[in-house]
Design a protein around this motif. Sequence first.
Motif, PDB file in Angstrom:
ATOM      1  N   GLU A  32     -17.275  34.054 -31.238  1.00 50.52           N
ATOM      2  CA  GLU A  32     -16.700  35.349 -30.848  1.00 50.52           C
ATOM      3  C   GLU A  32     -17.733  36.220 -30.136  1.00 50.52           C
ATOM      4  OE1 GLU A  32     -14.834  37.423 -34.115  1.00 50.52           O
ATOM      5  OE2 GLU A  32     -13.836  35.592 -34.773  1.00 50.52           O
ATOM      6  N   TYR A  33     -18.954  36.231 -30.653  1.00 47.95           N
ATOM      7  CA  TYR A  33     -20.016  37.040 -30.043  1.00 47.95           C
ATOM      8  C   TYR A  33     -20.379  36.488 -28.666  1.00 47.95           C
ATOM      9  CZ  TYR A  33     -20.535  38.317 -34.976  1.00 47.95           C
ATOM     10  OH  TYR A  33     -20.310  38.708 -36.270  1.00 47.95           O
ATOM     11  N   ILE A  34     -20.420  35.176 -28.548  1.00 46.50           N
ATOM     12  CA  ILE A  34     -20.738  34.553 -27.268  1.00 46.50           C
ATOM     13  C   ILE A  34     -19.629  34.860 -26.265  1.00 46.50           C
ATOM     14  CG2 ILE A  34     -21.045  32.342 -26.077  1.00 46.50           C
ATOM     15  CD1 ILE A  34     -22.346  31.319 -28.735  1.00 46.50           C
ATOM     16  N   TYR A  35     -18.387  34.706 -26.690  1.00 45.58           N
ATOM     17  CA  TYR A  35     -17.247  34.972 -25.803  1.00 45.58           C
ATOM     18  C   TYR A  35     -17.291  36.422 -25.295  1.00 45.58           C
ATOM     19  CZ  TYR A  35     -12.514  35.762 -24.173  1.00 45.58           C
ATOM     20  OH  TYR A  35     -11.433  36.101 -23.389  1.00 45.58           O
ATOM     21  N   SER A  36     -17.408  37.369 -26.219  1.00 50.12           N
ATOM     22  CA  SER A  36     -17.380  38.778 -25.810  1.00 50.12           C
ATOM     23  C   SER A  36     -18.598  39.132 -24.960  1.00 50.12           C
ATOM     24  CB  SER A  36     -17.300  39.698 -27.032  1.00 50.12           C
ATOM     25  OG  SER A  36     -18.462  39.587 -27.829  1.00 50.12           O
ATOM     26  N   SER A  37     -19.719  38.511 -25.227  1.00 46.34           N
ATOM     27  CA  SER A  37     -20.928  38.790 -24.454  1.00 46.34           C
ATOM     28  C   SER A  37     -20.830  38.243 -23.032  1.00 46.34           C
ATOM     29  CB  SER A  37     -22.156  38.215 -25.170  1.00 46.34           C
ATOM     30  OG  SER A  37     -22.328  38.861 -26.421  1.00 46.34           O
ATOM     31  N   PHE A  38     -20.207  37.077 -22.862  1.00 39.10           N
ATOM     32  CA  PHE A  38     -19.994  36.546 -21.512  1.00 39.10           C
ATOM     33  C   PHE A  38     -19.047  37.451 -20.726  1.00 39.10           C
ATOM     34  CE2 PHE A  38     -22.389  32.975 -22.615  1.00 39.10           C
ATOM     35  CZ  PHE A  38     -22.435  32.039 -21.596  1.00 39.10           C
ATOM     36  N   MET A  39     -18.017  37.958 -21.406  1.00 38.52           N
ATOM     37  CA  MET A  39     -17.091  38.891 -20.739  1.00 38.52           C
ATOM     38  C   MET A  39     -17.834  40.157 -20.332  1.00 38.52           C
ATOM     39  SD  MET A  39     -13.983  37.870 -20.205  1.00 38.52           S
ATOM     40  CE  MET A  39     -12.903  39.280 -20.176  1.00 38.52           C
TER      41      MET A  39
ATOM     42  N   ASP B 298     -14.417  34.732 -18.602  1.00 37.75           N
ATOM     43  CA  ASP B 298     -13.562  34.422 -19.747  1.00 37.75           C
ATOM     44  C   ASP B 298     -13.778  32.947 -20.065  1.00 37.75           C
ATOM     45  OD1 ASP B 298     -11.463  33.626 -21.445  1.00 37.75           O
ATOM     46  OD2 ASP B 298     -10.119  35.152 -20.624  1.00 37.75           O
ATOM     47  N   LEU B 299     -14.519  32.671 -21.123  1.00 36.85           N
ATOM     48  CA  LEU B 299     -14.859  31.287 -21.454  1.00 36.85           C
ATOM     49  C   LEU B 299     -13.635  30.438 -21.769  1.00 36.85           C
ATOM     50  CD1 LEU B 299     -18.150  31.727 -23.504  1.00 36.85           C
ATOM     51  CD2 LEU B 299     -17.892  30.772 -21.215  1.00 36.85           C
ATOM     52  N   LEU B 300     -12.573  31.042 -22.276  1.00 38.47           N
ATOM     53  CA  LEU B 300     -11.359  30.269 -22.540  1.00 38.47           C
ATOM     54  C   LEU B 300     -10.722  29.783 -21.239  1.00 38.47           C
ATOM     55  CD1 LEU B 300      -9.798  32.315 -25.477  1.00 38.47           C
ATOM     56  CD2 LEU B 300     -11.207  30.252 -25.583  1.00 38.47           C
ATOM     57  N   GLU B 301     -10.797  30.610 -20.207  1.00 41.55           N
ATOM     58  CA  GLU B 301     -10.265  30.204 -18.901  1.00 41.55           C
ATOM     59  C   GLU B 301     -11.187  29.210 -18.201  1.00 41.55           C
ATOM     60  OE1 GLU B 301      -9.349  33.655 -16.561  1.00 41.55           O
ATOM     61  OE2 GLU B 301      -7.868  34.370 -18.007  1.00 41.55           O
ATOM     62  N   GLU B 302     -12.442  29.143 -18.610  1.00 37.72           N
ATOM     63  CA  GLU B 302     -13.412  28.252 -17.983  1.00 37.72           C
ATOM     64  C   GLU B 302     -13.507  26.890 -18.669  1.00 37.72           C
ATOM     65  OE1 GLU B 302     -15.183  28.714 -15.091  1.00 37.72           O
ATOM     66  OE2 GLU B 302     -13.821  30.418 -14.933  1.00 37.72           O
ATOM     67  N   GLN B 303     -12.709  26.678 -19.709  1.00 35.45           N
ATOM     68  CA  GLN B 303     -12.739  25.375 -20.385  1.00 35.45           C
ATOM     69  C   GLN B 303     -12.371  24.282 -19.394  1.00 35.45           C
ATOM     70  OE1 GLN B 303     -10.202  25.770 -23.835  1.00 35.45           O
ATOM     71  NE2 GLN B 303     -11.833  26.738 -25.022  1.00 35.45           N
ATOM     72  N   GLY B 304     -13.149  23.213 -19.411  1.00 36.69           N
ATOM     73  CA  GLY B 304     -12.929  22.109 -18.496  1.00 36.69           C
ATOM     74  C   GLY B 304     -13.502  22.341 -17.111  1.00 36.69           C
ATOM     75  N   LYS B 305     -14.042  23.533 -16.856  1.00 35.07           N
ATOM     76  CA  LYS B 305     -14.576  23.861 -15.526  1.00 35.07           C
ATOM     77  C   LYS B 305     -16.064  24.193 -15.553  1.00 35.07           C
ATOM     78  CE  LYS B 305     -10.825  26.704 -14.982  1.00 35.07           C
ATOM     79  NZ  LYS B 305     -10.179  27.877 -14.448  1.00 35.07           N
TER      80      LYS B 305
END
Length: 196
Positions: A117-124, A130-137
Amino acid sequence: MFSLYYKLNDVYEIDGVEYPVNASFDNILKLIDMTRDKTLATNYRVVLGIKMLFGKDTDLIQAYPFQHLNDIFLDVFKIYVNQGKEPEIKKDLAGKPLPPEFQKDKESSYSLKYDAEYIYSSFMQAYGIDLLEEQGKLHWFKFQALLAGLPEDTKFRQVVSIRLWKKPSKSDNEESQMRELQEVYKLPDEESEVEE
Protein backbone atom coordinates in the motif's frame (compact mmCIF):
# COMPACT_ATOMS: atom_id res chain seq x y z
CA MET A 1 21.04 -5.89 -14.73
CA PHE A 2 19.67 -2.36 -15.10
CA SER A 3 21.59 -0.31 -17.63
CA LEU A 4 21.06 3.01 -19.35
CA TYR A 5 23.08 2.05 -22.42
CA TYR A 6 21.69 -1.41 -23.19
CA LYS A 7 18.12 -2.08 -24.27
CA LEU A 8 16.14 -4.37 -22.04
CA ASN A 9 16.29 -7.71 -23.78
CA ASP A 10 14.25 -10.19 -21.83
CA VAL A 11 15.28 -13.42 -23.46
CA TYR A 12 17.18 -16.34 -22.01
CA GLU A 13 19.16 -18.61 -24.32
CA ILE A 14 19.06 -22.37 -23.76
CA ASP A 15 20.94 -24.61 -26.15
CA GLY A 16 20.92 -21.96 -28.88
CA VAL A 17 17.20 -21.18 -28.56
CA GLU A 18 16.04 -17.84 -27.15
CA TYR A 19 13.09 -17.97 -24.77
CA PRO A 20 11.23 -14.75 -23.84
CA VAL A 21 11.17 -14.00 -20.11
CA ASN A 22 8.21 -12.31 -18.40
CA ALA A 23 10.11 -9.64 -16.43
CA SER A 24 7.15 -7.44 -15.48
CA PHE A 25 7.41 -6.18 -11.92
CA ASP A 26 4.22 -7.91 -10.78
CA ASN A 27 5.38 -11.29 -12.15
CA ILE A 28 8.77 -10.99 -10.44
CA LEU A 29 7.06 -9.99 -7.17
CA LYS A 30 4.84 -13.10 -7.41
CA LEU A 31 7.92 -15.17 -8.19
CA ILE A 32 9.77 -13.89 -5.11
CA ASP A 33 6.71 -14.55 -2.97
CA MET A 34 6.36 -18.07 -4.39
CA THR A 35 10.00 -18.93 -3.65
CA ARG A 36 9.46 -17.99 -0.01
CA ASP A 37 6.42 -20.24 0.36
CA LYS A 38 7.77 -23.11 2.47
CA THR A 39 4.53 -25.07 2.04
CA LEU A 40 5.45 -25.76 -1.59
CA ALA A 41 7.82 -28.62 -2.36
CA THR A 42 11.13 -27.52 -3.87
CA ASN A 43 10.56 -29.36 -7.15
CA TYR A 44 7.10 -27.79 -7.48
CA ARG A 45 8.57 -24.32 -6.84
CA VAL A 46 11.10 -24.83 -9.63
CA VAL A 47 8.49 -26.02 -12.14
CA LEU A 48 6.10 -23.23 -11.15
CA GLY A 49 8.94 -20.70 -11.38
CA ILE A 50 9.85 -21.87 -14.89
CA LYS A 51 6.20 -21.49 -15.94
CA MET A 52 6.00 -18.02 -14.37
CA LEU A 53 9.15 -16.87 -16.16
CA PHE A 54 8.67 -18.53 -19.55
CA GLY A 55 4.88 -18.94 -19.76
CA LYS A 56 2.53 -21.64 -18.52
CA ASP A 57 2.68 -23.48 -21.87
CA THR A 58 6.48 -23.53 -22.09
CA ASP A 59 7.98 -26.67 -23.60
CA LEU A 60 10.96 -26.48 -21.23
CA ILE A 61 9.25 -28.68 -18.61
CA GLN A 62 9.09 -31.67 -20.96
CA ALA A 63 12.37 -30.92 -22.79
CA TYR A 64 14.77 -30.93 -19.83
CA PRO A 65 15.39 -33.01 -16.72
CA PHE A 66 14.62 -31.47 -13.33
CA GLN A 67 18.25 -30.64 -12.45
CA HIS A 68 18.66 -28.68 -15.68
CA LEU A 69 15.37 -26.85 -15.01
CA ASN A 70 16.59 -26.05 -11.50
CA ASP A 71 19.83 -24.58 -12.91
CA ILE A 72 17.87 -22.52 -15.45
CA PHE A 73 15.51 -21.25 -12.76
CA LEU A 74 18.34 -20.30 -10.38
CA ASP A 75 20.25 -18.52 -13.16
CA VAL A 76 17.24 -16.49 -14.36
CA PHE A 77 16.32 -15.70 -10.73
CA LYS A 78 19.87 -14.44 -10.14
CA ILE A 79 19.76 -12.30 -13.31
CA TYR A 80 16.50 -10.58 -12.41
CA VAL A 81 16.04 -10.68 -8.66
CA ASN A 82 19.71 -10.37 -7.64
CA GLN A 83 20.55 -8.33 -10.78
CA GLY A 84 23.35 -10.72 -11.63
CA LYS A 85 25.03 -10.59 -8.22
CA GLU A 86 25.85 -13.65 -6.19
CA PRO A 87 24.30 -13.54 -2.71
CA GLU A 88 26.93 -12.58 -0.18
CA ILE A 89 28.02 -15.51 1.98
CA LYS A 90 29.42 -14.48 5.33
CA LYS A 91 32.50 -16.41 6.43
CA ASP A 92 34.27 -17.03 9.71
CA LEU A 93 37.92 -16.12 10.34
CA ALA A 94 39.05 -19.41 8.77
CA GLY A 95 37.14 -18.60 5.58
CA LYS A 96 34.41 -21.21 6.11
CA PRO A 97 30.77 -20.19 5.43
CA LEU A 98 28.79 -19.37 8.57
CA PRO A 99 25.60 -21.33 9.29
CA PRO A 100 22.40 -19.72 7.89
CA GLU A 101 21.33 -18.36 11.28
CA PHE A 102 24.50 -16.21 11.35
CA GLN A 103 24.15 -15.01 7.76
CA LYS A 104 21.43 -12.48 8.62
CA ASP A 105 23.17 -9.28 9.66
CA LYS A 106 20.32 -6.80 9.74
CA GLU A 107 16.59 -6.70 9.80
CA SER A 108 15.00 -5.77 6.51
CA SER A 109 13.71 -2.21 6.49
CA TYR A 110 10.91 -2.87 4.00
CA SER A 111 8.86 -5.62 2.46
CA LEU A 112 7.60 -5.60 -1.10
CA LYS A 113 4.67 -7.71 0.12
CA TYR A 114 3.63 -6.05 3.38
CA ASP A 115 4.42 -2.50 2.30
CA ALA A 116 2.46 -2.76 -0.97
CA GLU A 117 0.00 0.00 0.00
CA TYR A 118 2.81 2.42 0.87
CA ILE A 119 4.67 1.58 -2.33
CA TYR A 120 1.52 2.00 -4.43
CA SER A 121 0.60 5.37 -2.91
CA SER A 122 4.19 6.59 -3.10
CA PHE A 123 4.44 5.76 -6.82
CA MET A 124 1.20 7.66 -7.40
CA GLN A 125 2.42 10.63 -5.35
CA ALA A 126 5.93 10.84 -6.78
CA TYR A 127 5.52 9.67 -10.37
CA GLY A 128 1.79 9.60 -11.10
CA ILE A 129 2.16 5.87 -11.84
CA ASP A 130 -0.73 3.57 -10.99
CA LEU A 131 1.05 0.28 -10.34
CA LEU A 132 -2.17 -1.71 -10.76
CA GLU A 133 -2.54 -0.34 -14.29
CA GLU A 134 1.14 -1.11 -14.97
CA GLN A 135 0.86 -4.82 -14.17
CA GLY A 136 2.28 -6.82 -17.04
CA LYS A 137 3.88 -3.68 -18.51
CA LEU A 138 6.34 -2.02 -16.11
CA HIS A 139 9.68 -3.84 -16.18
CA TRP A 140 11.09 -5.19 -12.91
CA PHE A 141 14.36 -3.23 -13.29
CA LYS A 142 12.46 0.03 -13.88
CA PHE A 143 10.26 -0.68 -10.86
CA GLN A 144 13.33 -1.22 -8.66
CA ALA A 145 14.98 1.99 -9.89
CA LEU A 146 11.82 4.01 -9.26
CA LEU A 147 11.40 2.44 -5.82
CA ALA A 148 14.99 3.32 -4.87
CA GLY A 149 14.44 6.90 -6.06
CA LEU A 150 11.26 7.65 -4.14
CA PRO A 151 11.49 11.06 -2.45
CA GLU A 152 11.68 11.42 1.32
CA ASP A 153 8.19 12.95 1.54
CA THR A 154 6.46 9.76 0.34
CA LYS A 155 4.74 7.44 2.80
CA PHE A 156 6.97 4.50 1.89
CA ARG A 157 10.18 6.42 2.60
CA GLN A 158 8.72 7.82 5.84
CA VAL A 159 7.82 4.31 7.07
CA VAL A 160 11.29 3.00 6.18
CA SER A 161 12.86 5.95 8.02
CA ILE A 162 10.79 5.13 11.10
CA ARG A 163 11.91 1.50 11.00
CA LEU A 164 15.56 2.52 10.67
CA TRP A 165 15.42 5.22 13.34
CA LYS A 166 17.96 4.95 16.15
CA LYS A 167 17.94 7.07 19.27
CA PRO A 168 20.28 10.05 18.64
CA SER A 169 20.25 11.60 22.11
CA LYS A 170 18.63 11.43 25.55
CA SER A 171 15.30 12.83 24.37
CA ASP A 172 12.84 10.53 26.20
CA ASN A 173 9.77 12.05 24.53
CA GLU A 174 11.12 11.60 21.02
CA GLU A 175 12.31 8.09 21.85
CA SER A 176 8.93 6.92 23.17
CA GLN A 177 7.19 8.48 20.16
CA MET A 178 9.54 6.72 17.73
CA ARG A 179 9.29 3.39 19.58
CA GLU A 180 5.50 3.57 19.26
CA LEU A 181 5.78 4.37 15.55
CA GLN A 182 8.29 1.54 15.07
CA GLU A 183 5.80 -0.86 16.65
CA VAL A 184 3.01 0.39 14.36
CA TYR A 185 5.10 -0.12 11.20
CA LYS A 186 7.00 -3.24 12.29
CA LEU A 187 7.12 -6.03 9.70
CA PRO A 188 5.77 -9.47 10.59
CA ASP A 189 8.50 -11.81 11.89
CA GLU A 190 8.33 -14.09 8.84
CA GLU A 191 9.18 -11.19 6.50
CA SER A 192 12.00 -9.69 8.56
CA GLU A 193 13.93 -12.96 8.26
CA VAL A 194 14.40 -12.42 4.52
CA GLU A 195 16.50 -9.67 2.97
CA GLU A 196 14.99 -7.85 0.00
